[in-house]
Enzyme design. Sequence first.
Site, PDB file in Angstrom:
ATOM      1  N   ASN A 162       0.701  -0.958   0.272  1.00 40.11           N
ATOM      2  CA  ASN A 162       0.179   0.326   0.036  1.00 40.11           C
ATOM      3  C   ASN A 162       0.667   1.420  -0.114  1.00 40.11           C
ATOM      4  OD1 ASN A 162      -2.151   1.891   2.000  1.00 40.11           O
ATOM      5  ND2 ASN A 162      -2.849   1.463  -0.053  1.00 40.11           N
ATOM      6  N   CYS A 218       2.838   2.204  -3.432  1.00 43.15           N
ATOM      7  CA  CYS A 218       2.909   1.985  -4.416  1.00 43.15           C
ATOM      8  C   CYS A 218       1.980   2.072  -5.443  1.00 43.15           C
ATOM      9  CB  CYS A 218       4.075   1.695  -5.485  1.00 43.15           C
ATOM     10  SG  CYS A 218       5.156   1.937  -4.909  1.00 43.15           S
ATOM     11  N   ASP A 257       4.531  -4.273  -9.447  1.00 43.66           N
ATOM     12  CA  ASP A 257       5.155  -3.583  -8.885  1.00 43.66           C
ATOM     13  C   ASP A 257       6.684  -2.595  -9.217  1.00 43.66           C
ATOM     14  OD1 ASP A 257       6.026  -2.841  -5.854  1.00 43.66           O
ATOM     15  OD2 ASP A 257       5.711  -4.307  -4.916  1.00 43.66           O
TER      16      ASP A 257
END
Length: 165
Positions: free
Chosen positions: A13, A15, A130
């Site tokens: 929590n 990026c 990610d």
Amino acid sequence: MALQHVLFVCLGNICRSPAAEGVFLHLIAREGLEDQFVVDSAGTGGWHVGNPADRRMRAAAERRGIHLPSRARQIELADFTSFDRILTMDDDNLRNVKALGRELGNRPGLARVEPMTSYCRQHSATHVPDPYYGGEQGFEHVLDLLDDACAGLLESLLQDSGRRL
């Protein structure tokens, strides 16, 4: 249109999910729909609880005029009854969120859990990667995917309620 509660979830929590939250907030503000949505983000892990979004993600978003206001928090069981939709960034997030939700059983009124990329209209991505360990281009790519997916999500939510952009 009934108030819609939307939660975006990634791993930490900091990026992807706060970026999705910021992009979605930006879109609904542009359309004058702020009063029709409750928007939040969370992570499956709790390592960054209380921290703002990653500075690199905030900088990339700011260059696009998007503010990322959230502080990291971990998803909890109450989110399954507080939100209508929970959008996950990758297969691991999806699996972990669904596993958590199974603790509540299969009862009516629980959030619909689905992959964020299922709302992409221009990109054919299967997940939002990610960007944490990569360079600046990774953050830009994530924002490109989220711009696309958030626009598709908003369009879908409005169609479900009988409205159009």
